[in-house]
Design a protein around this motif. Structure first.
Motif, PDB file in Angstrom:
ATOM      1  N   ALA A  46      -3.913   1.540   2.261  1.00 26.45           N
ATOM      2  CA  ALA A  46      -3.036   2.587   1.744  1.00 26.45           C
ATOM      3  C   ALA A  46      -2.645   2.263   0.316  1.00 26.45           C
ATOM      4  O   ALA A  46      -3.030   1.227  -0.237  1.00 26.45           O
ATOM      5  N   GLY A  47      -1.878   3.120  -0.273  1.00 27.27           N
ATOM      6  CA  GLY A  47      -1.410   2.898  -1.638  1.00 27.27           C
ATOM      7  C   GLY A  47      -1.252   4.214  -2.351  1.00 27.27           C
ATOM      8  O   GLY A  47      -1.937   5.187  -2.046  1.00 27.27           O
ATOM      9  N   TYR A  48      -0.356   4.193  -3.281  1.00 32.55           N
ATOM     10  CA  TYR A  48       0.011   5.389  -4.022  1.00 32.55           C
ATOM     11  C   TYR A  48      -1.194   5.946  -4.788  1.00 32.55           C
ATOM     12  O   TYR A  48      -2.174   5.238  -5.021  1.00 32.55           O
ATOM     13  N   LEU A  49      -1.096   7.180  -5.170  1.00 32.62           N
ATOM     14  CA  LEU A  49      -2.138   7.830  -5.960  1.00 32.62           C
ATOM     15  C   LEU A  49      -2.497   6.994  -7.184  1.00 32.62           C
ATOM     16  O   LEU A  49      -1.627   6.578  -7.929  1.00 32.62           O
ATOM     17  N   GLY A  50      -3.776   6.717  -7.332  1.00 30.33           N
ATOM     18  CA  GLY A  50      -4.217   6.013  -8.527  1.00 30.33           C
ATOM     19  C   GLY A  50      -4.026   4.506  -8.485  1.00 30.33           C
ATOM     20  O   GLY A  50      -4.168   3.830  -9.501  1.00 30.33           O
ATOM     21  N   ALA A  51      -3.715   3.958  -7.314  1.00 36.04           N
ATOM     22  CA  ALA A  51      -3.498   2.508  -7.224  1.00 36.04           C
ATOM     23  C   ALA A  51      -4.810   1.726  -7.311  1.00 36.04           C
ATOM     24  O   ALA A  51      -4.799   0.522  -7.507  1.00 36.04           O
ATOM     25  N   GLY A  52      -5.931   2.410  -7.129  1.00 33.46           N
ATOM     26  CA  GLY A  52      -7.223   1.723  -7.256  1.00 33.46           C
ATOM     27  C   GLY A  52      -7.837   1.329  -5.921  1.00 33.46           C
ATOM     28  O   GLY A  52      -8.595   0.359  -5.846  1.00 33.46           O
ATOM     29  N   LYS A  53      -7.541   2.084  -4.873  1.00 36.09           N
ATOM     30  CA  LYS A  53      -8.022   1.747  -3.527  1.00 36.09           C
ATOM     31  C   LYS A  53      -9.550   1.760  -3.452  1.00 36.09           C
ATOM     32  O   LYS A  53     -10.155   0.842  -2.910  1.00 36.09           O
ATOM     33  N   THR A  54     -10.164   2.806  -4.022  1.00 35.23           N
ATOM     34  CA  THR A  54     -11.615   2.932  -3.928  1.00 35.23           C
ATOM     35  C   THR A  54     -12.316   1.798  -4.671  1.00 35.23           C
ATOM     36  O   THR A  54     -13.256   1.181  -4.161  1.00 35.23           O
TER      37      THR A  54
END
Ligand SMILES: [Zn+2]
Length: 298
Positions: free
Chosen positions: A7-15
């Protein structure tokens, strides 16, 4: 089967982080599910081989679609084909709701063991987000493992203050630094002083898709997007989409008012061209459409 919630906020770099982890052999083999709250799958352009669940966040509107996807994995496992699962949630997701779904579904509880809930945190913007947004804080409070991204871009003192805040919100979580998916050393935390704001009445984030004409004037579009972000950069949390330009198919995205360098995406990606998803809050989608149409002379 092991199930990892990322998980993580929008734009945190998950992908980016997950892609790198898989490149170096973590979460392999595993079935990757990418959830997009908006209707248009875009991340699959970057994370090939993933199952995309689009058109509803898997912690709320898309919960049943996600449950069905997991039941299908359980069914495959029963037939001798178990595979670990990683779910990359949408930036709007509250992991607590997903954990609750798995714990209360007898079939899922039987087939899956939960790996540490992993939450990615953007070192540049997180302190601001955590102070202003209850959703950002909820994501942190359920994290077992927190990964700070973009640590190379933030100042040491900012990281120390952020670490203090994170430790306050999630005292048990393991916190690691990451740069382009690689481990990155972190300084010691500065103690968090003060109270967290009460943001229970924050408007919830909303997604809106703009459909762009094929003969769009991209220069005019660039001016419009810059002007919009300049005026409403705090409300427009994320802009993301694939646009077809004379230079090829470009993945365009912005995070908190910053337009990231467009990335050329492969022809094989089945992201839909010329749809741009806006995620934000506290703005009127009709007015966004009107402003865009006026600029694009539609
Ligand atoms: Zn949700």
């Amino acid at each position: 089967m092991r199930l990892t919630i990322l998980a993580g906020y929008l734009g945190a770099g998950k992908t980016t982080w997950l892609r790198h982890q898989r490149h170096i052999g973590n979460f392999v083999p595993a079935h990757v599910i990418v959830n997009e709250a908006a209707g248009i799958p875009v991340d699959d352009a970057l994370l090939t081989g993933a199952q995309v669940l689009a058109g509803g966040c898997c912690c709320c509107a898309g919960k049943e679609a996600f449950r069905t996807a997991l039941h299908q994995r359980a069914d495959l496992s029963s037939r001798g084909m178990p595979q670990d699962v990683v779910i990359e949630t949408s930036g709007l997701a509250d992991p607590a709701s997903i954990l609750e779904m798995i714990r209360t579904d007898p079939l899922l509880r039987h087939h899956f063991t939960l790996e540490p809930t992993t939450v990615l945190v953007d070192a540049l913007h997180a302190r601001d987000q955590l102070m202003s947004d209850a959703l950002a804080r909820r994501q942190i409070t359920v994290a077992d493992r927190i990964i700070l991204t973009k640590v190379d871009q933030a100042s040491r003192s900012d990281i120390q203050l952020l670490l203090g805040l994170l430790q306050r919100l999630a005292p048990m979580a393991r916190i690691e630094g990451s740069h382009m998916g690689e481990p990155y050393p972190l300084p010691s935390a500065s103690a968090f002083v003060g109270d967290l704001p009460d943001t229970a009445n924050d408007p919830l984030p909303q997604a809106h898709t703009l459909h762009m004409p094929a003969d769009m004037n991209w220069t005019a579009f660039g001016v419009w997007l810059s002007a919009l972000l300049h005026a409403r950069g705090r409300d427009i949390m994320r802009v993301k989409g694939v646009i077809r330009t004379p230079a090829g198919r470009l993945l365009v995205q912005t995070v908190r008012g910053i337009v990231q360098k467009p990335e050329v995406i492969p022809k094989t990606s089945h992201a839909i061209d010329n749809h741009l998803v806006f995620i934000g809050r506290g703005y009127d989608t009709d007015r966004l459409e009107q402003s865009f149409r006026k600029f694009a002379r539609l």
